[in-house]
Design an enzyme around this catalytic site. Sequence first.
Site, PDB file in Angstrom:
ATOM      1  N   LYS A  27       0.833  -1.207   0.000  1.00 11.62           N
ATOM      2  CA  LYS A  27       0.000   0.000   0.000  1.00 11.62           C
ATOM      3  C   LYS A  27       0.869   1.260   0.000  1.00 11.62           C
ATOM      4  O   LYS A  27       0.644   2.191  -0.759  1.00 11.62           O
ATOM      5  CB  LYS A  27      -0.932   0.008   1.226  1.00 11.62           C
ATOM      6  CG  LYS A  27      -1.835  -1.215   1.294  1.00 11.62           C
ATOM      7  CD  LYS A  27      -2.740  -1.214   2.514  1.00 11.62           C
ATOM      8  CE  LYS A  27      -2.022  -1.411   3.839  1.00 11.62           C
ATOM      9  NZ  LYS A  27      -1.400  -2.736   4.014  1.00 11.62           N
ATOM     10  N   ARG A  62      -9.744   0.223   8.787  1.00 15.16           N
ATOM     11  CA  ARG A  62      -9.164  -1.095   9.025  1.00 15.16           C
ATOM     12  C   ARG A  62     -10.165  -2.046   9.650  1.00 15.16           C
ATOM     13  O   ARG A  62      -9.805  -3.163   9.981  1.00 15.16           O
ATOM     14  CB  ARG A  62      -7.963  -0.951   9.950  1.00 15.16           C
ATOM     15  CG  ARG A  62      -6.632  -1.225   9.229  1.00 15.16           C
ATOM     16  CD  ARG A  62      -5.562  -1.162  10.252  1.00 15.16           C
ATOM     17  NE  ARG A  62      -4.284  -1.656   9.909  1.00 15.16           N
ATOM     18  CZ  ARG A  62      -3.312  -0.975   9.316  1.00 15.16           C
ATOM     19  NH1 ARG A  62      -3.532   0.220   8.841  1.00 15.16           N
ATOM     20  NH2 ARG A  62      -2.122  -1.516   9.180  1.00 15.16           N
ATOM     21  N   ARG A 108      11.451  -5.854   5.306  1.00 14.71           N
ATOM     22  CA  ARG A 108      11.234  -4.410   5.125  1.00 14.71           C
ATOM     23  C   ARG A 108      12.138  -3.619   6.057  1.00 14.71           C
ATOM     24  O   ARG A 108      12.315  -3.946   7.226  1.00 14.71           O
ATOM     25  CB  ARG A 108       9.775  -4.055   5.432  1.00 14.71           C
ATOM     26  CG  ARG A 108       9.522  -2.553   5.419  1.00 14.71           C
ATOM     27  CD  ARG A 108       8.059  -2.198   5.277  1.00 14.71           C
ATOM     28  NE  ARG A 108       7.235  -2.645   6.384  1.00 14.71           N
ATOM     29  CZ  ARG A 108       5.914  -2.524   6.419  1.00 14.71           C
ATOM     30  NH1 ARG A 108       5.275  -1.981   5.403  1.00 14.71           N
ATOM     31  NH2 ARG A 108       5.238  -2.950   7.456  1.00 14.71           N
ATOM     32  N   ARG A 161      11.196  -1.923  11.583  1.00 15.08           N
ATOM     33  CA  ARG A 161      10.095  -1.551  12.472  1.00 15.08           C
ATOM     34  C   ARG A 161       9.882  -2.631  13.511  1.00 15.08           C
ATOM     35  O   ARG A 161       9.977  -3.814  13.218  1.00 15.08           O
ATOM     36  CB  ARG A 161       8.804  -1.370  11.648  1.00 15.08           C
ATOM     37  CG  ARG A 161       8.664  -0.026  11.007  1.00 15.08           C
ATOM     38  CD  ARG A 161       7.551   0.063   9.984  1.00 15.08           C
ATOM     39  NE  ARG A 161       6.258  -0.489  10.389  1.00 15.08           N
ATOM     40  CZ  ARG A 161       5.154  -0.430   9.643  1.00 15.08           C
ATOM     41  NH1 ARG A 161       5.200   0.169   8.440  1.00 15.08           N
ATOM     42  NH2 ARG A 161       4.029  -0.964  10.047  1.00 15.08           N
ATOM     43  N   ARG A 210      -0.313  -9.254  13.484  1.00 24.43           N
ATOM     44  CA  ARG A 210      -0.892  -8.310  12.514  1.00 24.43           C
ATOM     45  C   ARG A 210      -1.663  -9.030  11.416  1.00 24.43           C
ATOM     46  O   ARG A 210      -2.702  -8.553  10.956  1.00 24.43           O
ATOM     47  CB  ARG A 210       0.212  -7.430  11.912  1.00 24.43           C
ATOM     48  CG  ARG A 210       0.761  -6.466  12.961  1.00 24.43           C
ATOM     49  CD  ARG A 210       2.052  -5.853  12.508  1.00 24.43           C
ATOM     50  NE  ARG A 210       1.876  -4.949  11.402  1.00 24.43           N
ATOM     51  CZ  ARG A 210       2.788  -4.725  10.471  1.00 24.43           C
ATOM     52  NH1 ARG A 210       3.943  -5.351  10.505  1.00 24.43           N
ATOM     53  NH2 ARG A 210       2.560  -3.870   9.513  1.00 24.43           N
TER      54      ARG A 210
END
Length: 215
Positions: free
Chosen positions: A13, A88, A127, A161, A172
């Site tokens: 996204k 969400r 990431r 992160r 998540r």
Amino acid sequence: MNILLFGPPGAGKGTQSTFLVERLKMKHISTGDLFRAAIKNKTSLGIEAKGYLDQGRLVPDSVTIGMVDEVLKNNGRSSSVILDGFPRNVPQAEALEKLLEKHDMQLDRAVFLEVPTNALVERLSGRRTCRGCGTVYHLQSKPLKNGKNCDVCGSTDVYQREDDKAETIKTRLQVYSDSTSPLKEFYSKKKKLVEIDGQGEVEAVFLRVREALKS
Ligand code: ADP
Ligand code: AMP
């Protein structure tokens, strides 16, 4: 044109939003980025949100909806907006309907990025994010050009992160499946849903997104 981008964590996204901002001059509103900025600046919002982000849980709806209300108010109607990471869950989607009405805006498309779970885990665990400017990298698919500094701002602080670590990724993905995935049906009923294959080269995915916005 106002759109929202949704999908599981790691679907791309943020990456696709960067293209939309650069090439179609849209304005990017990412609730995740807003929370991270608030945490960095140690505002009261940040202090309240931090525990939820670290654990991979959703920040309470009242806090999140209030934040988006504020952002839409300050945005005016000057440019096309991409909502990334909001809504969400269904209560947030219902609240968004009211917010759009309040701010005299309309939603044109709800773009869903589809990526299988094994690829998501690989994307999230690899990431890396620049603390200076927020540019997103990936250890394999988008490494730093010189291996050390952010390509954009030169910062050496390119970090993983907290919520991209294995245990939190699991939470998540579960939160996504329980709370966010019902949005597909929500926007399908409203005839706003566009489903995009989020796999393949980022440019190829962008072409699909762009086509979907034309149709
Ligand atoms: P989201 O905002 O949906 O959580 P990101 O845009 O941050 O996802 O992408 C998650 C990770 O996957 C990042 O490291 C990014 O570089 C990488 N990524 C994004 N799109 C692709 C793609 N099409 N193919 C491979 N890796 C991708
Ligand atoms: P993201 O950057 O979109 O992956 O979001 C990171 C984290 O921010 C999420 O795991 C949540 O803790 C929080 N967050 C972002 N958007 C929302 C939202 N719409 N509702 C609740 N929490 C959110």
